[in-house]
Design a protein around this motif. Structure first.
Motif, PDB file in Angstrom:
ATOM      1  N   VAL A 149       0.821  -1.211   0.000  1.00  0.00           N
ATOM      2  CA  VAL A 149       0.000   0.000   0.000  1.00  0.00           C
ATOM      3  C   VAL A 149       0.856   1.262   0.000  1.00  0.00           C
ATOM      4  CG1 VAL A 149      -0.248   0.147   2.518  1.00  0.00           C
ATOM      5  CG2 VAL A 149      -2.008   1.110   1.038  1.00  0.00           C
ATOM      6  N   LEU A 150       2.026   1.237   0.634  1.00  0.00           N
ATOM      7  CA  LEU A 150       2.887   2.417   0.620  1.00  0.00           C
ATOM      8  C   LEU A 150       3.414   2.715  -0.781  1.00  0.00           C
ATOM      9  CD1 LEU A 150       4.273   4.718   2.066  1.00  0.00           C
ATOM     10  CD2 LEU A 150       6.103   3.155   2.740  1.00  0.00           C
ATOM     11  N   PRO A 151       3.954   1.729  -1.517  1.00  0.00           N
ATOM     12  CA  PRO A 151       4.347   2.024  -2.910  1.00  0.00           C
ATOM     13  C   PRO A 151       3.176   2.481  -3.770  1.00  0.00           C
ATOM     14  CG  PRO A 151       5.347  -0.025  -2.189  1.00  0.00           C
ATOM     15  CD  PRO A 151       4.380   0.375  -1.123  1.00  0.00           C
ATOM     16  N   LEU A 152       1.986   1.923  -3.543  1.00  0.00           N
ATOM     17  CA  LEU A 152       0.814   2.358  -4.298  1.00  0.00           C
ATOM     18  C   LEU A 152       0.470   3.812  -3.984  1.00  0.00           C
ATOM     19  CD1 LEU A 152      -1.527  -0.764  -4.034  1.00  0.00           C
ATOM     20  CD2 LEU A 152      -0.473   0.132  -6.106  1.00  0.00           C
ATOM     21  N   ALA A 153       0.569   4.180  -2.716  1.00  0.00           N
ATOM     22  CA  ALA A 153       0.269   5.559  -2.323  1.00  0.00           C
ATOM     23  C   ALA A 153       1.290   6.527  -2.902  1.00  0.00           C
ATOM     24  CB  ALA A 153       0.232   5.670  -0.800  1.00  0.00           C
ATOM     25  N   VAL A 154       2.567   6.143  -2.910  1.00  0.00           N
ATOM     26  CA  VAL A 154       3.612   6.995  -3.490  1.00  0.00           C
ATOM     27  C   VAL A 154       3.406   7.135  -4.994  1.00  0.00           C
ATOM     28  CG1 VAL A 154       6.084   7.221  -3.916  1.00  0.00           C
ATOM     29  CG2 VAL A 154       5.277   6.463  -1.675  1.00  0.00           C
ATOM     30  N   ALA A 155       3.068   6.022  -5.663  1.00  0.00           N
ATOM     31  CA  ALA A 155       2.788   6.081  -7.100  1.00  0.00           C
ATOM     32  C   ALA A 155       1.581   6.970  -7.382  1.00  0.00           C
ATOM     33  CB  ALA A 155       2.550   4.675  -7.644  1.00  0.00           C
ATOM     34  N   SER A 156       0.574   6.907  -6.512  1.00  0.00           N
ATOM     35  CA  SER A 156      -0.597   7.776  -6.665  1.00  0.00           C
ATOM     36  C   SER A 156      -0.216   9.237  -6.541  1.00  0.00           C
ATOM     37  CB  SER A 156      -1.652   7.425  -5.606  1.00  0.00           C
ATOM     38  OG  SER A 156      -2.090   6.097  -5.745  1.00  0.00           O
ATOM     39  N   LEU A 157       0.698   9.540  -5.629  1.00  0.00           N
ATOM     40  CA  LEU A 157       1.135  10.920  -5.452  1.00  0.00           C
ATOM     41  C   LEU A 157       1.863  11.430  -6.693  1.00  0.00           C
ATOM     42  CD1 LEU A 157       1.230  13.288  -3.477  1.00  0.00           C
ATOM     43  CD2 LEU A 157       3.394  12.382  -2.593  1.00  0.00           C
ATOM     44  N   PHE A 158       2.685  10.581  -7.307  1.00  0.00           N
ATOM     45  CA  PHE A 158       3.363  10.967  -8.542  1.00  0.00           C
ATOM     46  C   PHE A 158       2.343  11.223  -9.662  1.00  0.00           C
ATOM     47  CE2 PHE A 158       7.306   9.106  -6.732  1.00  0.00           C
ATOM     48  CZ  PHE A 158       8.165  10.159  -7.030  1.00  0.00           C
ATOM     49  N   MET A 159       1.355  10.336  -9.792  1.00  0.00           N
ATOM     50  CA  MET A 159       0.324  10.528 -10.810  1.00  0.00           C
ATOM     51  C   MET A 159      -0.484  11.783 -10.532  1.00  0.00           C
ATOM     52  SD  MET A 159       0.467   8.211 -13.166  1.00  0.00           S
ATOM     53  CE  MET A 159       2.258   8.389 -13.012  1.00  0.00           C
ATOM     54  N   TYR A 160      -0.690  12.067  -9.259  1.00  0.00           N
ATOM     55  CA  TYR A 160      -1.432  13.274  -8.874  1.00  0.00           C
ATOM     56  C   TYR A 160      -0.682  14.529  -9.328  1.00  0.00           C
ATOM     57  CZ  TYR A 160      -3.258  16.967  -5.868  1.00  0.00           C
ATOM     58  OH  TYR A 160      -3.771  18.151  -5.405  1.00  0.00           O
ATOM     59  N   VAL A 161       0.632  14.559  -9.119  1.00  0.00           N
ATOM     60  CA  VAL A 161       1.439  15.714  -9.529  1.00  0.00           C
ATOM     61  C   VAL A 161       1.387  15.894 -11.041  1.00  0.00           C
ATOM     62  CG1 VAL A 161       3.777  16.652  -9.629  1.00  0.00           C
ATOM     63  CG2 VAL A 161       2.954  15.564  -7.530  1.00  0.00           C
ATOM     64  N   ILE A 162       1.548  14.797 -11.778  1.00  0.00           N
ATOM     65  CA  ILE A 162       1.498  14.867 -13.242  1.00  0.00           C
ATOM     66  C   ILE A 162       0.132  15.353 -13.710  1.00  0.00           C
ATOM     67  CG2 ILE A 162       1.591  13.495 -15.359  1.00  0.00           C
ATOM     68  CD1 ILE A 162       3.627  11.691 -13.968  1.00  0.00           C
ATOM     69  N   ALA A 163      -0.926  14.837 -13.083  1.00  0.00           N
ATOM     70  CA  ALA A 163      -2.286  15.198 -13.486  1.00  0.00           C
ATOM     71  C   ALA A 163      -2.587  16.668 -13.247  1.00  0.00           C
ATOM     72  CB  ALA A 163      -3.296  14.325 -12.736  1.00  0.00           C
ATOM     73  N   ASN A 164      -1.902  17.290 -12.280  1.00  0.00           N
ATOM     74  CA  ASN A 164      -2.173  18.683 -11.966  1.00  0.00           C
ATOM     75  C   ASN A 164      -1.200  19.660 -12.614  1.00  0.00           C
ATOM     76  OD1 ASN A 164      -4.412  19.092  -9.719  1.00  0.00           O
ATOM     77  ND2 ASN A 164      -3.393  17.152  -9.305  1.00  0.00           N
ATOM     78  N   VAL A 165      -0.090  19.157 -13.124  1.00  0.00           N
ATOM     79  CA  VAL A 165       0.911  20.035 -13.737  1.00  0.00           C
ATOM     80  C   VAL A 165       0.723  20.133 -15.245  1.00  0.00           C
ATOM     81  CG1 VAL A 165       3.370  20.298 -14.228  1.00  0.00           C
ATOM     82  CG2 VAL A 165       2.618  19.718 -11.917  1.00  0.00           C
ATOM     83  N   PHE A 166       0.438  18.996 -15.880  1.00  0.00           N
ATOM     84  CA  PHE A 166       0.345  18.975 -17.331  1.00  0.00           C
ATOM     85  C   PHE A 166      -1.082  19.270 -17.796  1.00  0.00           C
ATOM     86  CE2 PHE A 166       4.150  16.548 -16.470  1.00  0.00           C
ATOM     87  CZ  PHE A 166       5.020  16.983 -17.471  1.00  0.00           C
ATOM     88  N   PRO A 167      -1.232  19.692 -19.065  1.00  0.00           N
ATOM     89  CA  PRO A 167      -2.577  19.981 -19.595  1.00  0.00           C
ATOM     90  C   PRO A 167      -3.454  18.736 -19.649  1.00  0.00           C
ATOM     91  CG  PRO A 167      -0.877  20.963 -20.987  1.00  0.00           C
ATOM     92  CD  PRO A 167      -0.178  20.052 -20.027  1.00  0.00           C
ATOM     93  N   ILE A 168      -4.730  18.934 -19.362  1.00  0.00           N
ATOM     94  CA  ILE A 168      -5.686  17.828 -19.426  1.00  0.00           C
ATOM     95  C   ILE A 168      -6.034  17.508 -20.869  1.00  0.00           C
ATOM     96  CG2 ILE A 168      -7.995  17.062 -18.755  1.00  0.00           C
ATOM     97  CD1 ILE A 168      -7.836  18.954 -16.396  1.00  0.00           C
ATOM     98  N   VAL A 169      -6.248  18.536 -21.656  1.00  0.00           N
ATOM     99  CA  VAL A 169      -6.682  18.352 -23.037  1.00  0.00           C
ATOM    100  C   VAL A 169      -6.223  19.531 -23.868  1.00  0.00           C
ATOM    101  CG1 VAL A 169      -8.905  19.489 -22.687  1.00  0.00           C
ATOM    102  CG2 VAL A 169      -8.682  17.782 -24.489  1.00  0.00           C
ATOM    103  N   GLU A 170      -5.972  19.261 -25.152  1.00  0.00           N
ATOM    104  CA  GLU A 170      -5.663  20.322 -26.105  1.00  0.00           C
ATOM    105  C   GLU A 170      -6.751  20.331 -27.167  1.00  0.00           C
ATOM    106  OE1 GLU A 170      -2.159  21.753 -29.229  1.00  0.00           O
ATOM    107  OE2 GLU A 170      -1.760  20.203 -27.722  1.00  0.00           O
ATOM    108  N   MET A 171      -7.349  21.486 -27.387  1.00  0.00           N
ATOM    109  CA  MET A 171      -8.477  21.586 -28.308  1.00  0.00           C
ATOM    110  C   MET A 171      -8.203  22.652 -29.354  1.00  0.00           C
ATOM    111  SD  MET A 171     -12.506  22.085 -27.342  1.00  0.00           S
ATOM    112  CE  MET A 171     -12.230  23.684 -26.591  1.00  0.00           C
TER     113      MET A 171
END
Length: 203
Positions: A48-70
């Motif tokens: 669960v700790l590696p999963l939580a750390v991986a989730s935190l990395f995905m969270y940072v990417i999801a909030n830093v990079f663009p969601i969509v380009e239109m």
């Protein structure tokens, strides 16, 4: 009802049982109401700790990079999650902006940080003064993290926009997908097992 090392209280009916000895992946049920009483989490606890750390990395990417380009009529635009929050606020929808900010940014972050801190702390030193506060915080914010609802809404909006404009999913959208799966796995871990580890170490 407070648990002691040899006794276990059912969370549904408060019946007190002697703590069972469980093998790998075994589950014990209450003899009175049939609710789950105890589950062997030895294998999952280590992951669960590696999963939580991986989730935190995905969270940072999801909030830093663009969601969509239109692209519409030769004009291209892209936005991040925080950018969409500011846009909603500037368009006169502060309540919706606050709701998106809380359920997709603040609460998931609080959940991940609290869980990671608790898992690291309990592994190193067992119980500490902030344990009670962080565990309650984790239980409180968990139902309010709605990343999967946001992801579903974005996908539906993108499908509808494809008839009017050229839509290219951004890196953040894929990160949100991975984050949804990881959070589902992390959320299946019951925080009361962290209490169990802390109490055993304290004893």
């Amino acid at each position: 009802m407070q648990e002691v090392p040899d006794l276990l209280a059912c969370e549904e009916c408060d019946a007190v049982h002697r703590r069972p000895t469980l093998g790998r992946n075994e589950v014990a049920f209450c003899s009175c109401c049939g609710a789950e009483l105890e589950r062997d989490m030895s294998a999952y606890r280590t992951s669960v700790l590696p999963l939580a750390v991986a989730s935190l990395f995905m969270y940072v990417i999801a909030n830093v990079f663009p969601i969509v380009e239109m692209e519409l009529q030769g004009i291209a635009s892209r936005t991040t999650l925080i950018g969409s929050v500011f846009f909603l606020n500037s368009e006169g929808m502060p309540f919706v902006a606050s709701l998106v900010l809380a359920t997709t940014v603040l609460f998931p972050l609080l959940q991940l940080l609290a869980l990671i801190y608790l898992l690291v702390a309990v592994t190193r030193s067992g119980y500490h003064p902030a344990f009670n506060l962080l565990t309650r915080l984790l239980q409180t914010v968990r139902p309010w993290g709605m990343v999967e609802v946001f992801l579903l809404g974005v996908i539906v909006a993108l499908v509808k926009l494809t008839n009017m404009a050229t839509v290219v999913p951004g890196v953040a959208l894929w990160a949100f997908g991975a984050l949804t799966i990881l959070l589902a796995a992390v959320s299946s871990f019951n925080p009361r097992y962290i209490w169990r580890i802390a109490l055993l170490k304290q004893a």
